[in-house]
Design a protein around this motif. Structure first.
Motif, short mmCIF file in Angstrom:
data_model
loop_
_atom_site.label_atom_id
_atom_site.label_comp_id
_atom_site.label_asym_id
_atom_site.label_seq_id
_atom_site.Cartn_x
_atom_site.Cartn_y
_atom_site.Cartn_z
N ARG A 117 0.84 -1.19 0.00
CA ARG A 117 0.00 0.00 0.00
C ARG A 117 0.88 1.25 0.00
N ILE A 118 0.40 2.28 -0.65
CA ILE A 118 1.20 3.50 -0.78
C ILE A 118 1.42 4.19 0.57
N ARG A 136 7.48 4.83 -4.32
CA ARG A 136 6.69 6.05 -4.17
C ARG A 136 7.41 7.27 -4.74
N VAL A 181 6.30 8.05 -8.44
CA VAL A 181 4.91 8.27 -8.85
C VAL A 181 4.74 9.67 -9.43
N PRO A 203 -1.76 12.94 -4.06
CA PRO A 203 -2.47 12.10 -3.08
C PRO A 203 -3.97 12.06 -3.28
N ALA A 215 -3.70 5.83 -6.63
CA ALA A 215 -3.10 5.37 -5.37
C ALA A 215 -3.45 3.91 -5.10
N ASN A 216 -4.69 3.53 -5.45
CA ASN A 216 -5.10 2.14 -5.25
C ASN A 216 -4.39 1.17 -6.18
N PHE A 237 -1.22 1.51 -6.90
CA PHE A 237 0.20 1.57 -6.55
C PHE A 237 0.73 0.17 -6.26
#
Length: 317
Positions: free
Chosen positions: A215-216, A265, A268, A272, A278-279, A281
């Protein structure tokens, strides 16, 4: 069908766990045939479980606790956990309509399981809490919906059994928590029982960390739990040397996974506020491919071997 499963879901030994799992798998398959009927059944019986829990929390009597703390109730939770994890997780892409129909039940079921886990927060009922945590892990990992498992697991470590009480030495054989909801009387406060609890809790910690390791927000999410675990190790590590070393290994894998997420990260190109991006990532990376995930997978393999040995010994007796 579901009621028949519940009536025959009492656990007597390790061998009966396999029989109940087979019945549960067959029942889960049937609930994939008709989405509308499945939702109606699931809604009615999950609501019924919630009503039983609410009544117990209001009455708080010995009889009301018995209505919750039994194998039939726990295996009912396990049944609906597996239904939702299967059709809102494992098979969600194959049956998207069924997933959309059942997904609204994930939150209330998770709330019920957490309520059961915290109903009687005493050391004797650590095995039941551990069963509940494993259900929450299954539900969260399959559906991708976050469930706060780590705080419930750390509450066990921070109980007086580990922080304030000296464990009682015993010559009793090792206790398998898989076939127990509470500690047998002779095992209460003994070192052999608490070691079994620690083994299970550390496995849950590893699985919970692994599930979030791609998860990010992992580097920030893990900070409070890592601080609590380091504090616990510093405070009682000398009394539990083997588990202190195991915890140190987990903390090292957490640090490695944090650096991995931070490296990804840094590349990217979205803000945010872009939740869709983000999902996605590290979506190509499986949790078991991260340092924390590989560590959790190794613990699962060891525990599977231990269960097989226990079952073999039980069958021999």
């Amino acid at each position: 069908m579901y009621l028949t499963y519940v009536r025959h879901s009492g656990v007597k030994n390790m061998a009966s766990l396999a029989t109940i799992q087979l019945m549960r798998n067959c029942g889960v398959e049937l609930y994939g045939l008709d989405g509308a009927a499945s939702y109606q059944h699931a809604f009615v019986y999950v609501r019924q479980l919630a009503i039983h829990l609410r009544n117990t929390m209001q009455l708080r009597s010995r009889e009301s606790f018995r209505a919750i703390y039994n194998w039939q109730f726990l295996n009912s939770l396990a049944f609906w956990t597996e239904v939702l994890a299967t059709y809102c997780g494992d098979l969600a892409d194959e049956q998207p309509q069924l997933c959309a129909t059942l997904e609204s039940l994930v939150y209330p079921l998770a709330q019920i399981i957490m309520g059961v886990a915290r109903l009687v927060p005493t050391a004797r009922y650590f095995p039941l809490r551990i069963h509940c945590l494993n259900l929450l892990l299954r539900l969260s990992a399959a559906t991708g919906i976050y469930v706060p498992v780590l705080p419930l697991a750390i509450e066990i470590l921070e109980s007086p059994e580990f922080l304030a009480r000296r464990p009682v030495k015993s010559t009793l054989k090792a206790l398998s928590l898989d076939s127990h909801l509470k500690a047998p009387k002779e095992y209460e406060h003994t070192r052999v029982y608490l070691e079994s609890v620690l083994e299970s809790v550390f496995a849950i910690l590893a699985d919970a960390v692994a599930a979030q390791s791609v998860r990010i927000a992992f580097p920030e999410w893990i900070v409070p739990a890592a601080l609590q675990l380091r504090r616990w190790r510093k405070r009682v590590g000398k009394s539990w040397t083997r588990f202190s070393k195991q915890l140190q290994g987990l903390l090292e894998k957490i640090d490695q996974s944090t650096r991995l997420v931070q490296q990804n990260r840094a590349n990217v190109d979205f803000s945010p506020g872009n939740l869709a991006a983000a999902n996605q990532f590290m979506s190509s990376t499986q949790p078991d491919a991260t340092p924390a995930g590989a560590y959790a997978a190794s613990l699962r393999k060891v525990r599977a071997q231990q269960r097989a040995l226990l079952l073999e010994a039980e069958m021999a007796d």
